[in-house]
Write a protein that holds these residues in place. Structure first.
Motif, PDB file in Angstrom:
ATOM      1  N   ASN A  84       0.820  -1.209   0.000  1.00 22.64           N
ATOM      2  CA  ASN A  84       0.000   0.000   0.000  1.00 22.64           C
ATOM      3  C   ASN A  84       0.863   1.272   0.000  1.00 22.64           C
ATOM      4  OD1 ASN A  84      -2.460   1.362  -0.128  1.00 22.64           O
ATOM      5  ND2 ASN A  84      -2.600   1.557   2.099  1.00 22.64           N
ATOM      6  N   ILE A  85       1.890   1.245  -0.850  1.00 23.48           N
ATOM      7  CA  ILE A  85       2.784   2.391  -1.029  1.00 23.48           C
ATOM      8  C   ILE A  85       2.687   2.861  -2.470  1.00 23.48           C
ATOM      9  CG2 ILE A  85       5.203   3.164  -1.024  1.00 23.48           C
ATOM     10  CD1 ILE A  85       5.760   1.036   1.110  1.00 23.48           C
ATOM     11  N   ASN A  86       2.618   4.155  -2.668  1.00 22.01           N
ATOM     12  CA  ASN A  86       2.521   4.732  -4.006  1.00 22.01           C
ATOM     13  C   ASN A  86       3.911   4.759  -4.652  1.00 22.01           C
ATOM     14  OD1 ASN A  86       2.426   6.517  -6.246  1.00 22.01           O
ATOM     15  ND2 ASN A  86       0.682   7.613  -5.362  1.00 22.01           N
ATOM     16  N   ILE A  87       4.159   3.872  -5.624  1.00 21.81           N
ATOM     17  CA  ILE A  87       5.475   3.786  -6.258  1.00 21.81           C
ATOM     18  C   ILE A  87       5.835   5.067  -6.994  1.00 21.81           C
ATOM     19  CG2 ILE A  87       4.544   2.728  -8.356  1.00 21.81           C
ATOM     20  CD1 ILE A  87       8.036   2.122  -6.827  1.00 21.81           C
ATOM     21  N   TRP A  88       4.838   5.757  -7.529  1.00 17.23           N
ATOM     22  CA  TRP A  88       5.098   6.989  -8.279  1.00 17.23           C
ATOM     23  C   TRP A  88       5.630   8.083  -7.346  1.00 17.23           C
ATOM     24  CZ3 TRP A  88       4.825   6.223 -13.405  1.00 17.23           C
ATOM     25  CH2 TRP A  88       4.082   5.130 -13.840  1.00 17.23           C
ATOM     26  N   GLU A  89       5.083   8.146  -6.139  1.00 11.76           N
ATOM     27  CA  GLU A  89       5.580   9.117  -5.165  1.00 11.76           C
ATOM     28  C   GLU A  89       6.984   8.731  -4.699  1.00 11.76           C
ATOM     29  OE1 GLU A  89       4.355  11.196  -0.900  1.00 11.76           O
ATOM     30  OE2 GLU A  89       3.021   9.716  -1.820  1.00 11.76           O
ATOM     31  N   VAL A  90       7.226   7.424  -4.568  1.00 12.97           N
ATOM     32  CA  VAL A  90       8.554   6.947  -4.185  1.00 12.97           C
ATOM     33  C   VAL A  90       9.593   7.411  -5.214  1.00 12.97           C
ATOM     34  CG1 VAL A  90       9.997   4.890  -3.902  1.00 12.97           C
ATOM     35  CG2 VAL A  90       7.694   4.942  -2.923  1.00 12.97           C
ATOM     36  N   ILE A  91       9.260   7.276  -6.503  1.00 16.42           N
ATOM     37  CA  ILE A  91      10.191   7.685  -7.564  1.00 16.42           C
ATOM     38  C   ILE A  91      10.428   9.188  -7.524  1.00 16.42           C
ATOM     39  CG2 ILE A  91      10.559   7.790 -10.065  1.00 16.42           C
ATOM     40  CD1 ILE A  91       8.805   5.215 -10.229  1.00 16.42           C
ATOM     41  N   GLU A  92       9.357   9.957  -7.330  1.00 16.56           N
ATOM     42  CA  GLU A  92       9.508  11.417  -7.263  1.00 16.56           C
ATOM     43  C   GLU A  92      10.413  11.820  -6.095  1.00 16.56           C
ATOM     44  OE1 GLU A  92       8.381  13.843  -9.457  1.00 16.56           O
ATOM     45  OE2 GLU A  92       8.105  11.996 -10.608  1.00 16.56           O
ATOM     46  N   ALA A  93      10.268  11.110  -4.992  1.00 15.41           N
ATOM     47  CA  ALA A  93      11.120  11.409  -3.835  1.00 15.41           C
ATOM     48  C   ALA A  93      12.577  11.061  -4.130  1.00 15.41           C
ATOM     49  CB  ALA A  93      10.626  10.631  -2.615  1.00 15.41           C
ATOM     50  N   ALA A  94      12.792   9.906  -4.758  1.00 12.32           N
ATOM     51  CA  ALA A  94      14.159   9.474  -5.076  1.00 12.32           C
ATOM     52  C   ALA A  94      14.821  10.403  -6.086  1.00 12.32           C
ATOM     53  CB  ALA A  94      14.140   8.047  -5.603  1.00 12.32           C
ATOM     54  N   LYS A  95      14.029  10.988  -6.979  1.00 14.48           N
ATOM     55  CA  LYS A  95      14.562  11.892  -8.005  1.00 14.48           C
ATOM     56  C   LYS A  95      15.190  13.149  -7.420  1.00 14.48           C
ATOM     57  CE  LYS A  95      11.951  13.072 -11.441  1.00 14.48           C
ATOM     58  NZ  LYS A  95      10.716  13.401 -12.201  1.00 14.48           N
ATOM     59  N   THR A  96      14.871  13.460  -6.179  1.00 10.05           N
ATOM     60  CA  THR A  96      15.432  14.681  -5.584  1.00 10.05           C
ATOM     61  C   THR A  96      16.928  14.530  -5.295  1.00 10.05           C
ATOM     62  OG1 THR A  96      14.883  13.974  -3.322  1.00 10.05           O
ATOM     63  CG2 THR A  96      13.219  15.253  -4.526  1.00 10.05           C
ATOM     64  N   LYS A  97      17.420  13.293  -5.284  1.00  7.65           N
ATOM     65  CA  LYS A  97      18.858  13.089  -5.082  1.00  7.65           C
ATOM     66  C   LYS A  97      19.594  13.516  -6.348  1.00  7.65           C
ATOM     67  CE  LYS A  97      22.280   9.603  -3.764  1.00  7.65           C
ATOM     68  NZ  LYS A  97      22.529   8.166  -3.495  1.00  7.65           N
ATOM     69  N   PRO A  98      20.527  14.464  -6.246  1.00  6.63           N
ATOM     70  CA  PRO A  98      21.171  15.012  -7.448  1.00  6.63           C
ATOM     71  C   PRO A  98      22.261  14.128  -8.030  1.00  6.63           C
ATOM     72  CG  PRO A  98      22.030  16.101  -5.493  1.00  6.63           C
ATOM     73  CD  PRO A  98      20.955  15.165  -5.021  1.00  6.63           C
ATOM     74  N   PHE A  99      22.532  12.983  -7.437  1.00  5.60           N
ATOM     75  CA  PHE A  99      23.579  12.100  -7.947  1.00  5.60           C
ATOM     76  C   PHE A  99      23.221  10.661  -7.613  1.00  5.60           C
ATOM     77  CE2 PHE A  99      24.634  13.758  -3.773  1.00  5.60           C
ATOM     78  CZ  PHE A  99      24.844  12.610  -3.025  1.00  5.60           C
ATOM     79  N   GLY A 100      23.729   9.740  -8.433  1.00 13.23           N
ATOM     80  CA  GLY A 100      23.600   8.324  -8.111  1.00 13.23           C
ATOM     81  C   GLY A 100      22.231   7.713  -8.326  1.00 13.23           C
ATOM     82  N   PHE A 101      21.279   8.455  -8.914  1.00 13.61           N
ATOM     83  CA  PHE A 101      19.952   7.876  -9.163  1.00 13.61           C
ATOM     84  C   PHE A 101      19.410   8.387 -10.492  1.00 13.61           C
ATOM     85  CE2 PHE A 101      15.308   7.902  -9.061  1.00 13.61           C
ATOM     86  CZ  PHE A 101      15.048   6.570  -8.757  1.00 13.61           C
ATOM     87  N   THR A 102      18.946   7.470 -11.327  1.00 17.88           N
ATOM     88  CA  THR A 102      18.275   7.809 -12.589  1.00 17.88           C
ATOM     89  C   THR A 102      16.858   7.254 -12.518  1.00 17.88           C
ATOM     90  OG1 THR A 102      20.347   7.697 -13.827  1.00 17.88           O
ATOM     91  CG2 THR A 102      18.305   7.549 -15.088  1.00 17.88           C
TER      92      THR A 102
END
Length: 440
Positions: free
Chosen positions: A246-264
């Motif tokens: 019951n976790i929104n994967i789309w929100e998880v990706i948006e949160a991870a995108k805030t990292k300026p390095f090491g994540f695409t």
């Protein structure tokens, strides 16, 4: 004068005549760019309908500008033919033909083989030949080279140059197209690489990377698409897990995108489509077996991605079950059959497999796609709805969004009239009032 210097002089003086074998999504844009750069270009294709359309200046590829094609044809800079004897007039020949999978999920290189045999019959001394079709490492040297030498009686490296330069076509991309996308060239021998790279530099604006061999260039292309396949497989698996948690994967990706390095960021969906990403890992896995190597991580991602259409239907069934509705007999409206948003290309589209799975479950399926009014799959043609009316939406038990079109679709209108929506692409992320929407 040496072969190398002679060709370099002809390239710089625009005396090269270009031949492009295969006038599809790769070949036609390439032929247009060569002609625009001032090189007289001949397109070769086995389909008379394509040849006739090109010769009439009629465009059928989204990434080609209609007016440019028409002007090039009218000015005599671009023509097309089914007659491969005109290969004898060409100094540069690019082979851009399909490389699909056969019924056993193994590489079907018959188009490359047949095209090479046809070219070899008329190949003359002083010609550059380039394979652009995506294929397994070794194709250029193990398949094309002997066929060209045997069929022409010429010697590679002495009488003609041969290279691999992978296509990098991304239909619908408004920033990177054939003209400005960087190119990789790997020739059979250093001279071949240098000369053929010079030819591309005279035509394209993007960087030209000179690889040490065709095998490096072939593997590079496979790496590009396998990288995406593996990462999409990862995110699809996480999407399934997040649904259970019951976790929104789309929100998880948006949160991870805030990292300026090491994540695409990569995004989940109902499966993989297009002419490269779903197919290329199979080419690599097939070739790896020749070396006794098992590509376990790649094959695991392929299994996840291949299962997504079935998972999409299973999830839809669970959504309907909440409202005491079975898949069997349910009226399902599929929104989008193109393999990506805002294009008219449905090659390997997962939406088509989703439709097939719904039909196997006994659902009544309709589809709407503003870019594709009908599609042909195997022996049948399926027609889409001419328009999306409130009545059609209201009469559907569920809307399943399988393509994130941004043009030609009013998502607020759909939300206001739909009973239930399963959005596999997060296409409705900006819609307010989301009570009837479930995400992948």
């Amino acid at each position: 004068m040496s072969l190398k210097q002679n060709l370099l002089d002809k390239i710089n003086s625009k005396q090269i005549i270009v031949g492009v074998v295969g006038l599809g999504y790769v070949g036609l844009p390439l032929a247009v760019e060569k002609a625009k750069a001032g090189y007289k270009t001949i397109g070769f294709d086995v389909q008379p309908s394509k040849v006739e359309m090109v010769n009439q200046g009629i465009n059928y590829i989204g990434d080609v500008v209609d007016s440019e094609l028409k002007e090039l044809v009218e000015n005599g800079m671009l023509s097309a033919t089914c007659d491969f004897s005109f290969v004898k007039d060409a100094d540069f020949i690019a082979v851009a033909v399909p490389t699909p999978l056969d019924q056993y999920q193994q590489p079907d290189i018959s188009y490359v083989r047949d095209s090479t045999i046809a070219v070899a019959q008329y190949l003359r001394k002083g010609t550059m030949v380039v394979l652009e079709s995506t294929t397994y490492p070794g194709t250029t040297e193990e398949l094309m080279l002997p066929l060209l030498e045997e069929g022409s009686g010429l010697k590679c490296g002495e009488d003609f140059y041969l290279a691999f330069s992978p296509e990098r076509v991304d239909p619908g991309n408004l920033i990177y197209q054939t003209k400005n996308t960087p190119k990789v060239v790997g020739g059979v021998g250093r001279d071949a690489t240098e000369v053929i790279a010079a030819m591309y530099r005279n035509v394209l604006q993007g960087e030209i990377f000179e690889a040490s061999s065709p095998r490096v260039a072939e593997m590079e292309k496979i790496l590009e698409n396998t990288y995406r396949n593996v990462n999409i497989g990862l995110i699809n698996e996480l999407a399934m897990l997040c649904n259970k948690m019951n976790i929104n994967i789309w929100e998880v990706i948006e949160a991870a995108k805030t990292k300026p390095f090491g994540f695409t960021p990569f995004y989940p969906g109902p499966g993989l489509g297009g002419h490269c990403i779903p197919l290329d890992p199979y080419y690599l896995s097939w070739k790896a077996r020749e070396y006794g190597f098992h590509t376990s991580m790649i094959e695991a991602s392929m299994m996840v991605n291949d299962r997504m259409p079935e998972y999409t239907v299973e999830r839809t069934g669970k959504i309907l079950n909440k409202f005491k509705k079975a898949l069997n007999g349910a009226k399902v409206l599929i929104l989008g059959v193109a393999y990506k948003g805002d294009i008219d290309d449905y090659r390997e589209s997962p939406a088509i497999r989703v439709i097939e799975e719904f039909e196997k479950a006994g659902s009544e399926v309709q589809y709407y796609d503003p870019f594709i009014t009908e599609y042909k799959e195997k022996s049948h043609t399926k027609k889409g709805l001419p328009e999306l009316t409130a009545e059609t939406i209201q009469n559907s038990d569920i809307i399943v969004i399988t393509t994130n079109h941004t043009k030609g679709v009013d998502y607020d209108f759909i939300q206001q009239n739909a009973k239930h929506i399963f959005d596999t692409k997060n296409a409705m992320k900006n819609v307010t009032g989301r009570e009837n929407i479930e995400l992948l």
